[in-house]
Design a protein around this motif. Sequence first.
Motif, short mmCIF file in Angstrom:
data_model
loop_
_atom_site.label_atom_id
_atom_site.label_comp_id
_atom_site.label_asym_id
_atom_site.label_seq_id
_atom_site.Cartn_x
_atom_site.Cartn_y
_atom_site.Cartn_z
N ILE A 1 0.94 -1.10 0.00
CA ILE A 1 -0.02 -0.28 0.26
C ILE A 1 1.25 1.22 -0.15
O ILE A 1 0.81 2.60 -0.99
N PRO A 2 1.62 1.43 0.90
CA PRO A 2 2.52 2.65 0.53
C PRO A 2 3.18 3.12 0.10
O PRO A 2 3.94 3.97 -1.04
N LEU A 3 3.82 1.44 -1.20
CA LEU A 3 4.66 1.80 -1.75
C LEU A 3 3.65 1.96 -3.20
O LEU A 3 4.63 2.64 -4.27
N GLY A 4 2.63 1.74 -3.19
CA GLY A 4 2.41 1.98 -4.41
C GLY A 4 1.37 3.72 -4.45
O GLY A 4 1.85 3.97 -5.49
N LEU A 5 1.30 3.61 -3.20
CA LEU A 5 0.98 5.59 -3.02
C LEU A 5 2.72 6.08 -3.26
O LEU A 5 2.91 7.52 -3.91
N ILE A 6 3.42 5.52 -3.06
CA ILE A 6 4.68 6.60 -3.38
C ILE A 6 4.92 6.30 -4.87
O ILE A 6 5.25 7.41 -5.13
N ALA A 7 4.33 5.21 -5.86
CA ALA A 7 5.45 5.28 -6.70
C ALA A 7 3.85 6.32 -7.37
O ALA A 7 4.34 7.25 -8.76
N THR A 8 2.93 6.53 -7.09
CA THR A 8 1.60 7.11 -7.77
C THR A 8 2.62 9.09 -7.32
O THR A 8 2.59 9.46 -8.05
N THR A 9 2.73 9.69 -6.36
CA THR A 9 3.23 10.39 -5.76
C THR A 9 4.24 10.85 -6.33
O THR A 9 4.31 11.52 -7.49
N LEU A 10 5.43 9.63 -7.17
CA LEU A 10 6.30 10.07 -7.66
C LEU A 10 6.15 10.34 -8.98
O LEU A 10 6.91 11.05 -10.31
N GLY A 11 4.86 8.97 -9.71
CA GLY A 11 5.33 9.94 -11.09
C GLY A 11 4.59 11.60 -11.07
O GLY A 11 4.18 11.30 -12.13
N ARG A 12 3.08 11.64 -10.47
CA ARG A 12 2.76 12.53 -10.25
C ARG A 12 3.77 14.09 -10.35
O ARG A 12 3.54 14.49 -11.48
N ARG A 13 5.05 13.81 -9.19
CA ARG A 13 5.45 14.46 -9.48
C ARG A 13 6.73 14.87 -10.90
O ARG A 13 6.79 16.22 -11.81
N VAL A 14 6.86 13.98 -11.83
CA VAL A 14 7.70 13.46 -12.70
C VAL A 14 6.52 14.14 -13.53
O VAL A 14 6.97 14.67 -14.69
N LEU A 15 5.56 14.31 -14.01
CA LEU A 15 4.56 14.75 -14.83
C LEU A 15 4.45 16.21 -14.52
O LEU A 15 4.18 16.93 -15.86
N ALA A 16 4.09 16.49 -13.92
CA ALA A 16 3.98 18.44 -13.44
C ALA A 16 5.72 18.56 -14.10
O ALA A 16 5.40 19.81 -14.29
N ARG A 17 6.74 18.38 -13.42
CA ARG A 17 8.02 18.87 -13.57
C ARG A 17 7.98 18.54 -15.62
O ARG A 17 8.62 19.31 -16.14
N SER A 18 7.66 17.47 -15.98
CA SER A 18 7.82 17.56 -17.60
C SER A 18 6.95 18.33 -18.39
O SER A 18 7.17 18.87 -19.44
N ARG A 19 5.63 18.60 -17.62
CA ARG A 19 4.70 20.16 -17.97
C ARG A 19 5.27 21.17 -17.99
O ARG A 19 5.41 21.49 -18.70
N ARG A 20 6.54 21.72 -17.49
CA ARG A 20 6.88 23.11 -17.13
C ARG A 20 8.31 22.82 -17.73
O ARG A 20 8.59 23.83 -18.37
N THR A 21 8.40 21.75 -18.23
CA THR A 21 10.20 21.58 -19.03
C THR A 21 9.82 22.32 -20.76
O THR A 21 9.99 22.68 -21.29
N GLU A 22 7.86 21.56 -21.11
CA GLU A 22 7.88 22.00 -21.78
C GLU A 22 7.82 23.00 -21.67
O GLU A 22 7.65 23.31 -23.59
N ARG A 23 6.73 23.65 -21.18
CA ARG A 23 6.56 24.72 -21.81
C ARG A 23 7.21 26.06 -22.01
O ARG A 23 7.28 27.14 -22.50
N SER A 24 8.04 25.95 -20.92
CA SER A 24 9.44 26.82 -21.02
C SER A 24 10.57 26.28 -22.03
O SER A 24 11.06 27.31 -22.68
N ALA A 25 10.56 25.49 -21.68
CA ALA A 25 11.18 25.36 -24.09
C ALA A 25 10.24 25.42 -24.99
O ALA A 25 11.10 26.34 -25.95
#
Length: 85
Positions: free
Chosen positions: A48-72
């Motif tokens: 359960i906590p490992l799945g929640l960690i994976a979800t949280t990390l995936g969300r952070r990477v998705l947000a970062r990739s969106r920021r990078t795409e906007r600035s580029a």
Amino acid sequence: MGRGNARTGAMAAMAVGLVGTALAALHLATSSGGPGTGNGMVGAIGAIPLGLIATTLGRRVLARSRRTERSAGSGGHEREFGSTS
């Protein structure tokens, strides 16, 4: 490991994390016995906590990739259309 699309990896991490968390919760709800009986309850409790960690990390990477795409995507278009400054 090769470099792939960050958005694809982020979406996969979020999906696998959510599915893993849901399956672990379902297993905990339906299994009989307790920890140490061989039913895999300790593994489900750990999943359960490992799945929640994976979800949280995936969300952070998705947000970062969106920021990078906007600035580029916003930089450099002025020069591309003939501006000399």
